[in-house]
Motif scaffolding. Structure first.
Motif, PDB file in Angstrom:
ATOM      1  N   LEU A 283      32.063  76.714  55.917  1.00 34.07           N
ATOM      2  CA  LEU A 283      32.677  76.169  57.127  1.00 34.07           C
ATOM      3  C   LEU A 283      33.496  77.239  57.852  1.00 34.07           C
ATOM      4  N   PRO A 284      33.385  77.317  59.176  1.00 38.35           N
ATOM      5  CA  PRO A 284      34.101  78.362  59.919  1.00 38.35           C
ATOM      6  C   PRO A 284      35.598  78.136  60.014  1.00 38.35           C
ATOM      7  N   ALA A 285      36.048  76.882  59.843  1.00 36.08           N
ATOM      8  CA  ALA A 285      37.481  76.597  59.977  1.00 36.08           C
ATOM      9  C   ALA A 285      37.834  75.387  59.129  1.00 36.08           C
ATOM     10  N   ALA A 286      39.132  75.167  58.976  1.00 31.29           N
ATOM     11  CA  ALA A 286      39.646  73.996  58.269  1.00 31.29           C
ATOM     12  C   ALA A 286      40.381  73.121  59.275  1.00 31.29           C
ATOM     13  N   THR A 287      39.973  71.868  59.391  1.00 30.08           N
ATOM     14  CA  THR A 287      40.597  70.963  60.347  1.00 30.08           C
ATOM     15  C   THR A 287      41.915  70.421  59.800  1.00 30.08           C
ATOM     16  N   ALA A 288      42.722  69.874  60.689  1.00 32.18           N
ATOM     17  CA  ALA A 288      44.003  69.303  60.278  1.00 32.18           C
ATOM     18  C   ALA A 288      43.794  68.163  59.286  1.00 32.18           C
ATOM     19  N   GLN A 289      42.740  67.350  59.502  1.00 30.31           N
ATOM     20  CA  GLN A 289      42.491  66.223  58.605  1.00 30.31           C
ATOM     21  C   GLN A 289      42.071  66.689  57.218  1.00 30.31           C
ATOM     22  N   THR A 290      41.190  67.697  57.159  1.00 27.45           N
ATOM     23  CA  THR A 290      40.771  68.172  55.837  1.00 27.45           C
ATOM     24  C   THR A 290      41.930  68.844  55.104  1.00 27.45           C
ATOM     25  N   LEU A 291      42.804  69.508  55.822  1.00 28.54           N
ATOM     26  CA  LEU A 291      43.980  70.098  55.175  1.00 28.54           C
ATOM     27  C   LEU A 291      44.885  69.017  54.601  1.00 28.54           C
ATOM     28  N   ASP A 335      50.624  80.058  52.640  1.00 28.09           N
ATOM     29  CA  ASP A 335      50.137  80.965  53.685  1.00 28.09           C
ATOM     30  C   ASP A 335      48.624  80.832  53.891  1.00 28.09           C
ATOM     31  N   TRP A 336      48.149  79.619  53.738  1.00 26.03           N
ATOM     32  CA  TRP A 336      46.730  79.314  53.925  1.00 26.03           C
ATOM     33  C   TRP A 336      46.635  78.060  54.775  1.00 26.03           C
ATOM     34  N   PRO A 337      45.670  77.908  55.699  1.00 25.07           N
ATOM     35  CA  PRO A 337      44.498  78.780  55.883  1.00 25.07           C
ATOM     36  C   PRO A 337      44.756  79.921  56.863  1.00 25.07           C
ATOM     37  N   GLN A 338      44.036  80.962  56.664  1.00 22.32           N
ATOM     38  CA  GLN A 338      44.018  82.080  57.601  1.00 22.32           C
ATOM     39  C   GLN A 338      42.727  82.855  57.385  1.00 22.32           C
ATOM     40  N   GLU A 368      36.682  67.229  48.004  1.00 24.39           N
ATOM     41  CA  GLU A 368      37.285  65.924  48.268  1.00 24.39           C
ATOM     42  C   GLU A 368      37.470  65.614  49.759  1.00 24.39           C
ATOM     43  N   PRO A 369      37.906  66.556  50.611  1.00 26.33           N
ATOM     44  CA  PRO A 369      38.113  66.195  52.024  1.00 26.33           C
ATOM     45  C   PRO A 369      36.837  66.180  52.860  1.00 26.33           C
ATOM     46  N   HIS A 370      35.673  66.447  52.258  1.00 30.89           N
ATOM     47  CA  HIS A 370      34.470  66.703  53.037  1.00 30.89           C
ATOM     48  C   HIS A 370      33.351  65.712  52.737  1.00 30.89           C
ATOM     49  N   GLY A 371      33.703  64.430  52.646  1.00 29.47           N
ATOM     50  CA  GLY A 371      32.717  63.427  52.317  1.00 29.47           C
ATOM     51  C   GLY A 371      31.535  63.394  53.274  1.00 29.47           C
ATOM     52  N   ALA A 372      31.803  63.474  54.571  1.00 25.02           N
ATOM     53  CA  ALA A 372      30.722  63.404  55.548  1.00 25.02           C
ATOM     54  C   ALA A 372      29.744  64.556  55.386  1.00 25.02           C
ATOM     55  N   LEU A 373      30.223  65.650  54.842  1.00 27.64           N
ATOM     56  CA  LEU A 373      29.404  66.848  54.690  1.00 27.64           C
ATOM     57  C   LEU A 373      28.590  66.838  53.401  1.00 27.64           C
ATOM     58  N   VAL A 374      29.124  66.225  52.332  1.00 27.12           N
ATOM     59  CA  VAL A 374      28.513  66.395  51.010  1.00 27.12           C
ATOM     60  C   VAL A 374      28.039  65.114  50.341  1.00 27.12           C
ATOM     61  N   ASP A 375      28.515  63.947  50.765  1.00 29.72           N
ATOM     62  CA  ASP A 375      28.197  62.725  50.015  1.00 29.72           C
ATOM     63  C   ASP A 375      26.706  62.434  49.967  1.00 29.72           C
ATOM     64  N   GLY A 376      25.973  62.797  51.025  1.00 24.15           N
ATOM     65  CA  GLY A 376      24.540  62.549  51.026  1.00 24.15           C
ATOM     66  C   GLY A 376      23.794  63.288  49.944  1.00 24.15           C
TER      67      GLY A 376
END
Length: 557
Positions: A283-291, A335-338, A368-376
């Motif tokens: 993933l190119p970035a981490a969203t506020a929700q996944t954080l 000091d993450w994400p960066q 855990e924060p990436h259900g839409a990406l991995v649950d399938g």
């Protein structure tokens, strides 16, 4: 890998790890449950499909003896847990496979049982192996009370009080199963009966449904006994305490060979999990929700690790590693994400800074924060193992040698002339038909050895190939040395299934069968992994999860 998965990501391929890393037995023995674990898959389906639950039969007396039926009503079919509660003397209570009586026995019935079905099951299910079940029964199970906690909860609820938090957290379950049999065992329905049903086609879904409904039964029976004892003074379990209770499981060496005996299935489990990790890393970035969700999962993991105790020396050290590593992950978040691809940077940091225990925990946390990406990817975790049975006899010796070098090069590094590398042997006990692990140089029985040391078989196949011409068909070897058929079949499976083999010598002196068991149990979704030896473990299932009553108000107390 895109089978059944939402949002396929071809770019994730660059982030997959080598098989030598993934299939290292010590790493597999540090596995943690993830959102791809089988019990999580079951709960997602139940929620998404709006299953309903009720309890049409509850006939349990003041001694805790009787029968109950729990129905799980899905969009297409109904499944019924038929439970039998028994008055078991303390001296007969045993978690060993040789036990002949239990506090409760169960079967998962395919459909809605009639009165005649219940009478038939009452005459057989309490006997377990000694009884007779039919293809209408999908699983067969039994459970024993956690005597101290069970009695404590009944006593406290009867007095109008909630159980002591420390008692609940020290044990974590009211009953523990000592077996959950399926897939045709003892006359129950064969796998082919359910493999094409969407709700049960995934790995161990019938068994997970059984255990989940058993969890409901364990709470219902303590509340029932407390109500009969305390009358109007009695109270029901506080929902927060109830959620902290799972179903215990006590399992032994019989589970260990499963991953070796099912190479295509093992490959698919490991590939799905690895693909999930690779997707998150890419993933190119981490969203506020996944954080936010990652931080919440980490806090929950730390709380669980604080409550998780073991008396086994190996697990004591692993728990210390886990608690330290979870604290390090929490510090890292300051000091993450960066940087570019922050999830990948977090993983690479963990690979350097954390123990295997911590790395495997980090893997679970990252998913855990990436259900839409991995649950399938859960749809990728079943297998038709009959597809790998046929041997391609026309395969040339040169190709077999190439596959040996690519997939089994790790085995070639093992010197099987050394006694310590052949110190153990796997066999099946005559009494209970269960796997056992013997000492080759001091015990009898090695003539009955099971072919579970794939490394040694691969080396033997390589040696048998040495005098053969490169363009010779492998059938010419099997014609004169048919003992290599088993290994050649595995090699041809491994050619297209790179994660089919545990890369370890499973007969070496220091082998830890518990590592195989933990890997499988993590895929189940087990928590509180508590070894009592290197061959016997207690775990908890569904701890912290919802109950059937949370999905339907129809289960009445």
């Amino acid at each position: 890998m895109t089978c059944g998965a939402q949002n396929p990501m071809p770019e994730a391929a660059a982030f997959r790890r080598p098989a030598a890393e993934i299939m290292d037995l010590s790493r597999m023995g540090s596995a943690h449950p993830t959102r791809l674990s089988f019990l999580r898959s079951l709960l997602r389906r139940v929620s998404q499909e709006n299953w309903r639950f009720d309890r049409p039969v509850w006939s349990i007396d003041a001694k805790g003896v009787g029968r109950a039926v729990y129905r799980a009503i899905g969009p297409d079919r109904t499944y019924s847990l038929v439970a039998f509660a028994h008055d078991l003397p303390d001296e007969m209570r045993s978690d060993r496979v040789i036990a002949t009586a239990w506090d409760a026995t169960f079967t998962l019935f395919d459909g809605d049982p009639s009165a005649a079905d219940l009478d038939r099951l009452a005459a057989n299910v309490p006997l377990q192996e000694a009884g007779r079940v039919t293809a209408r029964e999908l699983t067969l199970s039994r459970a024993n009370r956690s005597v101290r906690l069970f009695a404590h909860v009944v006593e406290r609820l009867a007095a109008g009080l909630q159980p002591d938090d420390s008692e609940v957290d020290a044990v974590g379950y009211l009953m523990r199963t000592t077996a959950v049999y399926g897939a045709g065992k003892f006359g129950a329905a064969d796998r082919h009966v359910i493999e094409h049903r969407p709700e049960l086609g995934g790995p161990f879904q019938a068994e997970m449904l059984t255990v989940w409904l058993i969890r409901q039964f364990t709470v219902d029976i303590v509340e029932h006994l407390a109500a009969l004892r305390g009358g109007a003074l009695a109270v029901r379990l506080d929902p927060a305490i109830k959620q902290r209770l799972g179903v215990g499981n006590s399992t032994g060496l019989g589970m260990a060979p499963f991953l070796v005996r099912h190479p295509i299935l093992l490959n698919n489990w490991m590939m799905a999990r690895e693909e999930a990790l690779a997707r998150v890393r890419s993933l190119p970035a981490a969203t506020a929700q996944t954080l936010h969700d990652f931080a919440a999962a980490l806090a929950q993991a730390r709380a669980n690790a604080a409550l998780w105790h073991s008396a086994h020396p190996i697990q004591i050290a692993k728990l210390a590693d886990l608690r330290r590593d979870l604290a390090l992950i929490a510090e890292r978040l300051a000091d993450w994400p960066q940087g570019e691809r922050p999830w990948n940077l977090l993983w690479l940091w963990g690979a350097q800074a954390l123990s295997l225990e911590g790395q495997e925990a980090l893997l679970a946390l990252m998913l855990e924060p990436h259900g839409a990406l991995v649950d399938g990817l859960a749809d990728c975790m079943t297998a038709n193992e009959a597809d790998g049975f046929a041997i391609i006899g026309a395969m040339r010796v040169a190709e077999v040698r190439a596959i040996l070098a690519e997939r089994y090069g790790w085995a070639q590094q093992i010197d099987f002339t050394l006694p310590e590398n052949t110190a153990r042997f796997w066999y099946v006990s005559e009494e209970k038909l269960e796997p056992r692990l013997g000492f080759r140089h001091s015990e009898e029985g090695s003539a009955l050895e099971q072919p579970l040391c794939i490394a040694r078989l691969a080396v033997a196949l390589g040696q048998a190939l040495e005098p053969l011409a490169p363009d010779q068909p492998i059938a010419s070897l099997l014609l004169h040395q048919p003992e290599h058929r088993f290994m050649l079949r595995r090699l041809q499976i491994a050619a297209t299934h790179p994660l089919a083999e545990v890369q370890a010598n499973l007969i070496e002196q220091s082998i830890l069968p518990i590592d195989l068991m933990r890997c499988k149990l993590a895929f189940f979704g087990a928590s509180r992994f508590d070894p009592r030896s290197d061959k016997w473990v207690r775990i908890s299932l569904f701890q912290g999860a919802a109950y059937p009553t949370d999905f339907s108000a129809a289960v009445q107390k």
